[in-house]
Design an enzyme around this catalytic site. Structure first.
Site, mmCIF file in Angstrom:
data_model
loop_
_atom_site.group_PDB
_atom_site.id
_atom_site.type_symbol
_atom_site.label_atom_id
_atom_site.label_comp_id
_atom_site.label_asym_id
_atom_site.label_seq_id
_atom_site.Cartn_x
_atom_site.Cartn_y
_atom_site.Cartn_z
ATOM 1 N N ASP A 9 26.664 -4.531 -87.500
ATOM 2 C CA ASP A 9 27.694 -5.544 -87.749
ATOM 3 C C ASP A 9 27.136 -6.531 -88.774
ATOM 4 O O ASP A 9 26.121 -7.188 -88.511
ATOM 5 C CB ASP A 9 28.002 -6.241 -86.412
ATOM 6 C CG ASP A 9 29.020 -7.347 -86.552
ATOM 7 O OD1 ASP A 9 29.512 -7.817 -85.518
ATOM 8 O OD2 ASP A 9 29.334 -7.740 -87.697
ATOM 9 N N ILE A 10 27.769 -6.627 -89.892
ATOM 10 C CA ILE A 10 27.237 -7.472 -90.986
ATOM 11 C C ILE A 10 27.162 -8.940 -90.552
ATOM 12 O O ILE A 10 26.330 -9.692 -91.067
ATOM 13 C CB ILE A 10 28.081 -7.300 -92.263
ATOM 14 C CG1 ILE A 10 27.276 -7.744 -93.491
ATOM 15 C CG2 ILE A 10 29.422 -8.040 -92.179
ATOM 16 C CD1 ILE A 10 27.848 -7.299 -94.808
ATOM 17 N N GLY A 31 39.560 -6.390 -90.840
ATOM 18 C CA GLY A 31 38.296 -5.721 -91.178
ATOM 19 C C GLY A 31 37.095 -6.649 -91.209
ATOM 20 O O GLY A 31 36.957 -7.557 -90.396
ATOM 21 N N VAL A 32 36.247 -6.403 -92.204
ATOM 22 C CA VAL A 32 35.016 -7.209 -92.280
ATOM 23 C C VAL A 32 35.349 -8.670 -92.623
ATOM 24 O O VAL A 32 34.690 -9.591 -92.165
ATOM 25 C CB VAL A 32 34.032 -6.568 -93.281
ATOM 26 C CG1 VAL A 32 34.433 -6.755 -94.724
ATOM 27 C CG2 VAL A 32 32.616 -7.067 -93.073
ATOM 28 N N ASP A 33 36.422 -8.868 -93.367
ATOM 29 C CA ASP A 33 36.880 -10.226 -93.712
ATOM 30 C C ASP A 33 37.185 -11.001 -92.424
ATOM 31 O O ASP A 33 36.729 -12.135 -92.216
ATOM 32 C CB ASP A 33 38.150 -10.090 -94.570
ATOM 33 C CG ASP A 33 38.536 -11.367 -95.301
ATOM 34 O OD1 ASP A 33 39.598 -11.374 -95.933
ATOM 35 O OD2 ASP A 33 37.779 -12.349 -95.242
ATOM 36 N N SER A 121 35.878 -1.813 -100.096
ATOM 37 C CA SER A 121 37.010 -0.921 -100.369
ATOM 38 C C SER A 121 37.031 0.342 -99.515
ATOM 39 O O SER A 121 37.963 1.164 -99.657
ATOM 40 C CB SER A 121 37.059 -0.508 -101.866
ATOM 41 O OG SER A 121 37.411 -1.624 -102.668
ATOM 42 N N GLY A 123 37.556 0.655 -96.371
ATOM 43 C CA GLY A 123 38.396 0.561 -95.161
ATOM 44 C C GLY A 123 39.867 0.484 -95.529
ATOM 45 O O GLY A 123 40.452 1.454 -96.037
ATOM 46 N N VAL A 124 40.440 -0.661 -95.311
ATOM 47 C CA VAL A 124 41.875 -0.887 -95.590
ATOM 48 C C VAL A 124 42.225 -0.484 -97.020
ATOM 49 O O VAL A 124 43.300 0.059 -97.285
ATOM 50 C CB VAL A 124 42.223 -2.388 -95.362
ATOM 51 C CG1 VAL A 124 43.577 -2.759 -95.941
ATOM 52 C CG2 VAL A 124 42.172 -2.707 -93.872
ATOM 53 N N TYR A 125 41.269 -0.709 -97.943
ATOM 54 C CA TYR A 125 41.598 -0.460 -99.362
ATOM 55 C C TYR A 125 41.485 1.007 -99.757
ATOM 56 O O TYR A 125 41.651 1.377 -100.902
ATOM 57 C CB TYR A 125 40.768 -1.360 -100.270
ATOM 58 C CG TYR A 125 41.330 -2.780 -100.385
ATOM 59 C CD1 TYR A 125 42.506 -3.147 -99.715
ATOM 60 C CD2 TYR A 125 40.697 -3.739 -101.148
ATOM 61 C CE1 TYR A 125 43.019 -4.424 -99.824
ATOM 62 C CE2 TYR A 125 41.201 -5.036 -101.274
ATOM 63 C CZ TYR A 125 42.380 -5.371 -100.605
ATOM 64 O OH TYR A 125 42.898 -6.640 -100.715
HETATM 65 N N1 APR Z 1 30.339 -5.168 -90.274
HETATM 66 C C1 APR Z 1 30.140 -4.185 -91.193
HETATM 67 N N2 APR Z 1 31.131 -3.399 -91.662
HETATM 68 C C2 APR Z 1 32.376 -3.615 -91.177
HETATM 69 C C3 APR Z 1 32.672 -4.622 -90.226
HETATM 70 C C4 APR Z 1 31.572 -5.408 -89.764
HETATM 71 N N3 APR Z 1 31.742 -6.377 -88.841
HETATM 72 N N4 APR Z 1 34.017 -4.583 -89.955
HETATM 73 C C5 APR Z 1 34.529 -3.590 -90.708
HETATM 74 N N5 APR Z 1 33.555 -2.994 -91.431
HETATM 75 C C6 APR Z 1 33.638 -1.872 -92.372
HETATM 76 C C7 APR Z 1 34.855 -1.003 -92.288
HETATM 77 O O1 APR Z 1 34.713 -0.036 -91.251
HETATM 78 C C8 APR Z 1 34.829 -0.359 -93.680
HETATM 79 O O2 APR Z 1 33.947 0.753 -93.684
HETATM 80 O O3 APR Z 1 33.692 -2.431 -93.680
HETATM 81 C C9 APR Z 1 34.242 -1.466 -94.568
HETATM 82 C C10 APR Z 1 35.256 -2.181 -95.449
HETATM 83 O O4 APR Z 1 36.496 -2.200 -94.760
HETATM 84 P P1 APR Z 1 37.527 -3.444 -94.871
HETATM 85 O O5 APR Z 1 36.977 -4.563 -94.095
HETATM 86 O O6 APR Z 1 38.864 -2.891 -94.488
HETATM 87 O O7 APR Z 1 37.487 -3.864 -96.401
HETATM 88 P P2 APR Z 1 38.288 -3.237 -97.631
HETATM 89 O O8 APR Z 1 38.492 -1.757 -97.483
HETATM 90 O O9 APR Z 1 37.563 -3.741 -98.841
HETATM 91 O O10 APR Z 1 39.736 -3.921 -97.536
HETATM 92 C C11 APR Z 1 39.833 -5.298 -97.792
HETATM 93 O O11 APR Z 1 41.050 -5.624 -95.776
HETATM 94 O O12 APR Z 1 40.281 -6.939 -94.130
HETATM 95 C C12 APR Z 1 41.141 -6.911 -95.170
HETATM 96 O O13 APR Z 1 41.281 -9.172 -95.943
HETATM 97 C C13 APR Z 1 40.754 -7.897 -96.241
HETATM 98 O O14 APR Z 1 42.735 -7.519 -97.473
HETATM 99 C C14 APR Z 1 41.351 -7.257 -97.438
HETATM 100 C C15 APR Z 1 41.124 -5.783 -97.189
#
Ligand code: APR
Length: 169
Positions: A9-10, A31-33, A121, A123-125
């Site tokens: 977990d970051i 997500g991570v945000d 990018s 995950g959601v992206y």
């Molecule tokens: N620690 C490490 N990695 C994590 C964590 C965490 N706590 N939570 C999620 N992840 C991983 C996800 O599993 C994925 O592999 O981080 C990676 C990036 O995923 P996202 O958080 O969905 O980021 P992204 O794909 O860049 O999409 C960004 O998603 O959360 C929203 O506000 C954000 O709109 C933006 C979009």
């Protein structure tokens, strides 16, 4: 520069700077945000709202990066960056590379010696983890991030970890 990949977990990483995979609004998300804002506490959102009121009135463009404090996180800074969203047609690898390189440039400018990245990018992206790993490792390896001694990719899940470790081998 030492480059490593771990599963975890970051928000628990004790490094100088934690990179947030934000969106252009800079006002949080899932997500991570979401995890970073939850762990950092409301002070982080307040700093982001301040950026929107001052230097980043139109938000943060894809591939750019900006730093704030880290609130309650075990880090000194959060570096927010926006990766390309494949679902919005943002498929140019240079945009994803820029998210990593711009974040490193900000970290170097701050004097950070250790930086933790999520799989921006991936995950959601909607970008494939293998492509994220390819671009992330190549970009960090090529970067001239003066002063940055350690870059740690912090991945969720064994598959993501395997993709990054394969590129680091
Ligand atoms: N620690 C490490 N990695 C994590 C964590 C965490 N706590 N939570 C999620 N992840 C991983 C996800 O599993 C994925 O592999 O981080 C990676 C990036 O995923 P996202 O958080 O969905 O980021 P992204 O794909 O860049 O999409 C960004 O998603 O959360 C929203 O506000 C954000 O709109 C933006 C979009």
């Amino acid at each position: 520069m030492r480059i490593e990949a771990v599963a975890g977990d970051i928000t628990t990483q004790s490094v100088d700077a934690i990179v947030n995979a934000a969106n252009s609004s800079l006002l949080g998300g899932g997500g991570v945000d979401g995890a970073i804002h939850r762990a950092a506490g409301p002070a982080l959102l307040a700093e982001c709202e301040q950026l929107r009121a001052t230097t980043h009135r139109d938000g943060l463009p894809v591939g750019h990066a900006v730093a704030t404090g880290a609130g309650n996180l075990p880090a000194r800074w959060v570096i927010h960056t926006v990766g390309p969203n494949r679902h919005a047609g943002q498929t140019d690898p240079a945009l994803l590379a820029s998210a990593f390189s711009a974040s490193l440039a900000v970290a170097s400018g701050l004097g950070a010696t250790s930086v933790a990245f999520p799989a921006i990018s991936g995950g959601v992206y909607g970008w494939a983890m293998g492509e994220v790993a390819e671009i992330a490792v190549a970009t960090v390896r090529d970067a001239d991030a003066r002063g940055v001694e350690t870059v740690r990719f912090v991945l969720f899940g064994a598959d993501a970890l395997a993709e990054f470790r394969a590129r680091l081998a």
